[in-house]
Design a protein around this motif. Structure first.
Motif, PDB file in Angstrom:
ATOM      1  N   LYS A  98      14.260  10.819  -6.627  1.00 38.11           N
ATOM      2  CA  LYS A  98      13.068   9.702  -5.976  1.00 38.11           C
ATOM      3  C   LYS A  98      12.571   8.935  -7.094  1.00 38.11           C
ATOM      4  CE  LYS A  98      11.608  12.279  -1.831  1.00 38.11           C
ATOM      5  NZ  LYS A  98      10.586  12.847  -0.822  1.00 38.11           N
ATOM      6  N   ALA A  99      13.044   8.959  -8.328  1.00 40.40           N
ATOM      7  CA  ALA A  99      12.752   8.215  -9.502  1.00 40.40           C
ATOM      8  C   ALA A  99      12.488   6.759  -9.450  1.00 40.40           C
ATOM      9  CB  ALA A  99      13.740   8.536 -10.550  1.00 40.40           C
ATOM     10  N   GLY A 135       0.810  -1.190  -0.027  1.00 40.03           N
ATOM     11  CA  GLY A 135       0.116   0.108  -0.028  1.00 40.03           C
ATOM     12  C   GLY A 135       0.912   1.318   0.140  1.00 40.03           C
ATOM     13  N   GLY A 136       0.217   2.262   0.499  1.00 40.10           N
ATOM     14  CA  GLY A 136       1.106   3.747   0.263  1.00 40.10           C
ATOM     15  C   GLY A 136       0.307   4.779   0.006  1.00 40.10           C
ATOM     16  N   LYS A 137       1.087   5.781   0.000  1.00 41.21           N
ATOM     17  CA  LYS A 137       0.142   7.068  -0.512  1.00 41.21           C
ATOM     18  C   LYS A 137       0.658   7.656  -2.088  1.00 41.21           C
ATOM     19  CE  LYS A 137       0.669   9.307   4.039  1.00 41.21           C
ATOM     20  NZ  LYS A 137       1.489  10.433   4.830  1.00 41.21           N
ATOM     21  N   ILE A 138      -0.325   7.701  -2.820  1.00 44.09           N
ATOM     22  CA  ILE A 138      -0.153   7.892  -4.251  1.00 44.09           C
ATOM     23  C   ILE A 138      -0.931   9.348  -4.250  1.00 44.09           C
ATOM     24  CG2 ILE A 138      -0.087   5.586  -4.773  1.00 44.09           C
ATOM     25  CD1 ILE A 138      -2.942   6.010  -6.131  1.00 44.09           C
ATOM     26  N   ASP A 140       5.168  20.160  -6.209  1.00 41.18           N
ATOM     27  CA  ASP A 140       4.516  20.703  -5.108  1.00 41.18           C
ATOM     28  C   ASP A 140       3.999  19.623  -4.551  1.00 41.18           C
ATOM     29  OD1 ASP A 140       4.931  23.396  -6.095  1.00 41.18           O
ATOM     30  OD2 ASP A 140       3.026  23.506  -7.279  1.00 41.18           O
ATOM     31  N   MET A 141       3.707  18.409  -5.113  1.00 41.00           N
ATOM     32  CA  MET A 141       3.210  17.234  -4.498  1.00 41.00           C
ATOM     33  C   MET A 141       4.190  16.740  -3.424  1.00 41.00           C
ATOM     34  SD  MET A 141       1.397  14.240  -6.447  1.00 41.00           S
ATOM     35  CE  MET A 141      -0.089  15.126  -7.512  1.00 41.00           C
ATOM     36  N   LEU A 142       5.334  16.525  -4.029  1.00 40.12           N
ATOM     37  CA  LEU A 142       6.457  15.955  -3.314  1.00 40.12           C
ATOM     38  C   LEU A 142       6.786  16.815  -1.943  1.00 40.12           C
ATOM     39  CD1 LEU A 142       8.772  14.681  -6.214  1.00 40.12           C
ATOM     40  CD2 LEU A 142       7.531  13.338  -4.529  1.00 40.12           C
ATOM     41  N   GLN A 173       3.887  15.970   0.181  1.00 41.38           N
ATOM     42  CA  GLN A 173       3.623  14.480   0.531  1.00 41.38           C
ATOM     43  C   GLN A 173       5.033  13.625  -0.106  1.00 41.38           C
ATOM     44  OE1 GLN A 173       1.227  13.229   2.084  1.00 41.38           O
ATOM     45  NE2 GLN A 173      -0.163  14.920   2.047  1.00 41.38           N
ATOM     46  N   PRO A 174       6.102  14.029   1.118  1.00 37.73           N
ATOM     47  CA  PRO A 174       7.563  13.294   0.358  1.00 37.73           C
ATOM     48  C   PRO A 174       7.704  11.899   0.264  1.00 37.73           C
ATOM     49  CG  PRO A 174       7.487  14.250   2.656  1.00 37.73           C
ATOM     50  CD  PRO A 174       6.403  14.638   2.023  1.00 37.73           C
TER      51      PRO A 174
END
Length: 317
Positions: free
Chosen positions: A242-243, A154-157, A211-213, A216-217
């Motif tokens: 983070k690629a 799972g995790g954040k997307i 902006d997203m990173l 939400q890093p």
């Protein structure tokens, strides 16, 4: 005129009257007005080129113009088609709500209106048929690809969307539906924590991902509504180092997107078939012009394109 010549003239006239054709009487002067979202995106260029080629086969000239994502510009283009008494108008709306008044003007002028790729499902307009990708189904396919890419984790997307465009709304809707069903039973849930507008463009996708990173890093995945947005996201991830930590699912199957999939920069794309769209919307017009009833939608399914497909693709490097 002697009798033999008179009879020969009558025979030729009868033969000429008996010929049938699906071409207009003044083919070179009859146009199909086409206003596409943007010709800067190769996807829409393929649609426009195929509309022009297919229209020419039937004796029509397609006047293909770019709205450049501007609904006011597109409205003016459609008004010009109306003044020119186009045989039909084909458009991919820059804003499905904002374009309603000028579609109504075309309706009042008796000019049949078709949409391609981007539908207009607003009340009060008459669209002969909408030729498009099954965007809702493609969004569902993108979610299955994301689940596959995360391998049960799972995790954040994040989602890079484009809320003013109906086709993109449908993609995100399908994506969310599958994730909701997955999360209902999965022990490791996939949570959408950020949705930002990427404008369907590389530079805006890059900035939105930055902006997203920042907010939400710890993202593990990004779904972008098209390839330019996905490629912009990849650029931002590379800059942030983070690629290799964030899986990207794109949409479209443009050559650049397919190459990125082959190179492992994007995990997968539900690919569209813009050439088929261009051909089918002209064929739909020809069927309509002969009095045939058409369905409200003519949807073309997507196909999931992964790295193995890229490796076997002779069109790629």
């Amino acid at each position: 005129m002697n009798l033999r010549r008179f009879l020969l003239t009558c025979t030729l006239l009868i033969a000429a009257c008996g010929k049938t054709s699906d071409k207009p009487a003044s083919a070179s002067k009859v146009t199909i007005g086409v206003s596409l979202l943007t010709l800067q995106n190769p996807f829409f260029k393929v649609i426009g080129d195929n509309i022009a080629a297919e229209a020419a086969k039937h004796g029509y000239e397609a006047l293909v113009v770019s709205a450049d994502g501007d609904v006011a510009r597109q409205s003016n283009q459609m008004k010009d088609f109306i003044v020119k008494k186009a045989a039909a108008i084909v458009l991919s709306p820059a804003d499905s709500k904002g374009i309603v008044p000028v579609i109504q003007e075309a309706n009042a002028a008796g000019i049949p209106v078709f949409t391609v790729d981007i539908p207009c499902n607003e009340p009060g307009v008459k669209i002969v048929t909408q030729v498009a990708t099954d965007n809702f189904g493609g969004g569902k396919m993108a979610a299955h690809a994301m689940i596959e890419a995360l391998k049960g984790q799972g995790g954040k997307i994040g989602v890079l969307d484009m809320k003013q465009v109906e086709s993109c709304i449908l993609r995100v809707k399908g994506f969310k539906e599958v994730l909701a069903a997955h999360n209902a039973t999965a022990s490791q849930k996939i949570e959408i924590v950020s949705e930002l507008d990427c404008g369907g463009a590389n530079d805006k996708g890059y900035k939105a991902t930055e902006d997203m990173l920042q907010a939400q890093p710890d993202l593990v995945g990004i779904f972008a509504i098209n390839d330019p947005g996905a490629l912009g996201a990849r650029g931002a991830l590379e800059k942030a180092g983070k690629a290799d930590k964030v899986m990207i699912i794109g949409f479209d199957g443009q050559p650049e997107g397919k190459q990125a999939i082959k190179d492992g920069k994007i995990y997968a794309d539900p690919i569209q078939f813009p050439d088929k769209m261009g051909i089918e919307v002209v064929r739909a017009f020809m069927r309509h012009s002969k009095g045939e009833d058409l369905p409200a939608q003519m949807l073309i399914p997507t196909s999931l394109y992964r790295k193995a497909d890229g490796a076997a693709d002779p069109a790629l490097k």
